[in-house]
Enzyme design. Sequence first.
Site, PDB file in Angstrom:
ATOM      1  CB  CYS A   1      -3.304  -1.816   8.287  1.00 19.20           C
ATOM      2  SG  CYS A   1      -1.968  -0.401   8.754  1.00 19.20           S
TER       3      CYS A   1
ATOM      4  CD  GLU B   1       4.697  -1.152  11.583  1.00 20.42           C
ATOM      5  OE1 GLU B   1       4.084  -0.632  10.522  1.00 20.42           O
ATOM      6  OE2 GLU B   1       5.484  -0.532  12.039  1.00 20.42           O
TER       7      GLU B   1
ATOM      8  CG  ASN C   1      -0.512  -0.141   2.590  1.00 19.17           C
ATOM      9  OD1 ASN C   1       0.806  -0.801   2.644  1.00 19.17           O
ATOM     10  ND2 ASN C   1      -0.882   0.062   3.657  1.00 19.17           N
TER      11      ASN C   1
END
Length: 484
Positions: free
Chosen positions: A291, A257, A155
């Site tokens: 996210c 993450e 992303n």
Amino acid sequence: MSVTVSVPTHPCWIAGQPVETPTTYAVHDPYTEQVIAHVADAVRAVADAAADAAAAASAEWAATPVAVRRRVLGRAGELLEQRRDELVELAMADAGARRDVAEQTQVDAALLRLRQWSTKSADLLEVPVDPTVNGLAGRVTRLPVGVVACISPYNFPLLAMVGKIAPALFAGNAVVMKPAPQDPLLVVALTEALNEALAAESAPPGAVNLVVGAGAESGAALVDHPAVGAVSFTGSTTVGTEIYRSAAPGMKRLLMELGGKGALVARADADLDDVVAAATRAWTVHAGQICVTPARIIVDRSIHDELVRRLRGVLASLVHGDPRDPATTTVPLISPVQRDRVADLVASARAEGARVETATGIPERGWFHPATLVLDATPDLTVMQEEAFGPVICVTASDSDDEAVTIANATRYGLTDQVYSRDLAAAEAVAGRLRAAQVGINTCARRMDLPFGGSKASGLGRSGGTYALDSYTELRAVVWPSTD
């Protein structure tokens, strides 16, 4: 007459040298669906060679003065700044980012991080302690773990990778970068800049290495490699769980993450303008491929209908289109695989009894999933439990703060939540009960100097500010008899 457009081919980089592989794979523009580059498809042996090169360079790089390490980061940032326009175009073509997102987040935020780490004090590698305790003097220092495998997501490829390698290199670690296969081109540019900066300082070229590949093999090899002392990974919880398992025998340090299913709690006294603006980021900022997206809107029943009315108005106004077009609000997803995954989740919402509304006017080309509003979204729905990573907003009504908190906490994730209320004391009370590692009150913004990471299935460790040093270094205590 057809015209054949030549596209570049990018190798891996090991110890400052390009390394070709027997096969390559194609990288596509998510909007045009055209091939924009061919990239090396590394196998395990290539990943092993990169880790070996990093290990061979690690001692020399760790002994390199911090001032030199900072200059390498600063010079890399300057070289990338000279290519800014090109990088912005790459972010639109490679990652499918809208122009403003490409400029501000994909590129400028990454350059800022490099500049910040190029000026950090060497004192960060010394931990303050009392000078003398019980007749013993002592010091605590941070030692590099040696080699850090940095595996970044699709992303925000450049921003995420800079967030990994900058503190790792500052601390004296050698790194092996492994970008997501879908859009590696910005990380290729980062590799080129770092290699040039290392050469300018006569620093060991093996301090920075790049492995690219279409599949999971090369990334798994890095995690398994005995010389790798830490793994920094951003991506799905499913892959993160496998990394956790693979890293355990080597007791590797982990900074992971992972996924999120962010809740936005809107109390009865919330400013609906602010709530709508925050919620629609799931549709308009990188098509929800973030996210920290507020994917679940848990709204007090007294304002539920008005919020839904406003969200429907936004949904009808969205423009799905070319990321380069200023009129575009919603961009395509990164790949057909991700588009189909989002479609399956939305289909499950319909099958499980939710009301589903979707945007219209979707282009015929490009890997789009229409922006979607899921209403009557009970907590047990699959779409309420699983990360969509796409332009999907679920709305649930609640009758109290207690119920809102229960719904918000009813997933395996714990990344980022938000609370909106004009009563700050009440908002603080709700925020204190949310099981997320980050909570925003009347904001969806982050402070970049504060720790960032996930609780529960959303990850391990923290980045942000200087907190990543905890994952990239070991603490060493040295004591001696005090002469005082």
